[in-house]
Design a protein around this motif. Structure first.
Motif, PDB file in Angstrom:
ATOM      1  N   THR A  77       0.844  -1.199   0.000  1.00 20.98           N
ATOM      2  CA  THR A  77       0.000   0.000   0.000  1.00 20.98           C
ATOM      3  C   THR A  77       0.875   1.242   0.000  1.00 20.98           C
ATOM      4  OG1 THR A  77      -0.091   0.177   2.421  1.00 20.98           O
ATOM      5  CG2 THR A  77      -1.819  -1.127   1.360  1.00 20.98           C
ATOM      6  N   THR A 135      -4.664   3.619  -4.787  1.00 21.52           N
ATOM      7  CA  THR A 135      -4.750   2.377  -5.562  1.00 21.52           C
ATOM      8  C   THR A 135      -3.707   2.418  -6.667  1.00 21.52           C
ATOM      9  OG1 THR A 135      -7.127   2.206  -5.137  1.00 21.52           O
ATOM     10  CG2 THR A 135      -6.259   0.940  -6.993  1.00 21.52           C
ATOM     11  N   ASP A 150      -5.543   5.112   1.817  1.00 23.47           N
ATOM     12  CA  ASP A 150      -4.780   4.378   0.812  1.00 23.47           C
ATOM     13  C   ASP A 150      -5.111   4.810  -0.612  1.00 23.47           C
ATOM     14  OD1 ASP A 150      -3.443   2.940   2.712  1.00 23.47           O
ATOM     15  OD2 ASP A 150      -4.740   1.177   2.569  1.00 23.47           O
TER      16      ASP A 150
END
Length: 198
Positions: free
Chosen positions: A103, A122, A120
């Motif tokens: 992450t 992507t 987070d």
């Protein structure tokens, strides 16, 4: 870089490029270093082979299997699973080390979780960047970090984004609003971040 018009020159960091199946053999994944021997970069890799090279068009030195520089050297094939990694190369020892990155998140006073929790991003394999859309941010400071830990950080130093284990947290969110963010981690000296206010 030599500028004959202004009688000046500048020296950039030594660079290695990774060319492999994971990026279509196009050489746009960077590793940077200060001494020409040790290089670090961030990239997606798979088990279908890759090489390191000092020039993206193969005009420099290429390093293949076992760091052989022979023109017909085989590819480096990793045994680790496909994924995003911090890649450290030591040309003197002819080794590379992979640190998995599962992450990358944004954290700080400007973010929804403050300094207590990452939001987070992507991974976008097509653009080779980490992204988030429609995130609500406040005006203030923030950083990016990997694996919900402070060992790998990207921050803004007032002029550019940098990577370190203690990256700066200078304010770069000018005003509160909804943003799309793209972080191109690449290598120190070559970090790029786009903030698009909606």
């Amino acid at each position: 870089t030599l500028d004959m018009n202004n009688l000046s020159y500048s020296v950039g960091k030594p660079i290695l490029y990774m060319k492999g199946d994971a990026n279509g053999w196009n050489g746009y994944d960077y590793l940077a270093g200060d001494d020409g021997v040790h290089f670090t970069g961030f990239m997606y890799l798979n088990q279908n082979g890759f090489k390191f090279t000092t020039a993206p068009d193969w005009s420099g030195t290429g390093y293949g299997e076992n760091f052989s520089t022979a023109p017909d050297a085989g590819n480096i094939v990793m045994t680790e699973p496909a994924g995003y990694y911090k890649v450290d190369v030591d040309l003197s020892e002819k080794t590379y080390t992979l640190t998995p990155i599962t992450t990358i998140g944004i954290i700080g006073a400007a973010t929804p979780g403050g300094w207590d929790a990452d939001t987070d991003l992507t991974y976008n394999a097509e653009e080779r960047c980490w992204e988030i859309k429609d995130i609500e941010l406040k005006a203030g400071e923030c950083k990016f970090r990997a694996n919900d830990d402070w060992a790998m950080q990207w921050g803004y130093d007032g002029e550019k984004f940098v990577y370190s284990n203690n990256a700066p947290a200078v304010q770069f969110i000018p005003e509160a609003g909804t943003y799309d963010i793209k972080l191109y981690a690449w290598a120190n000296g070559y970090v790029k971040c786009e903030f698009i206010k909606k």
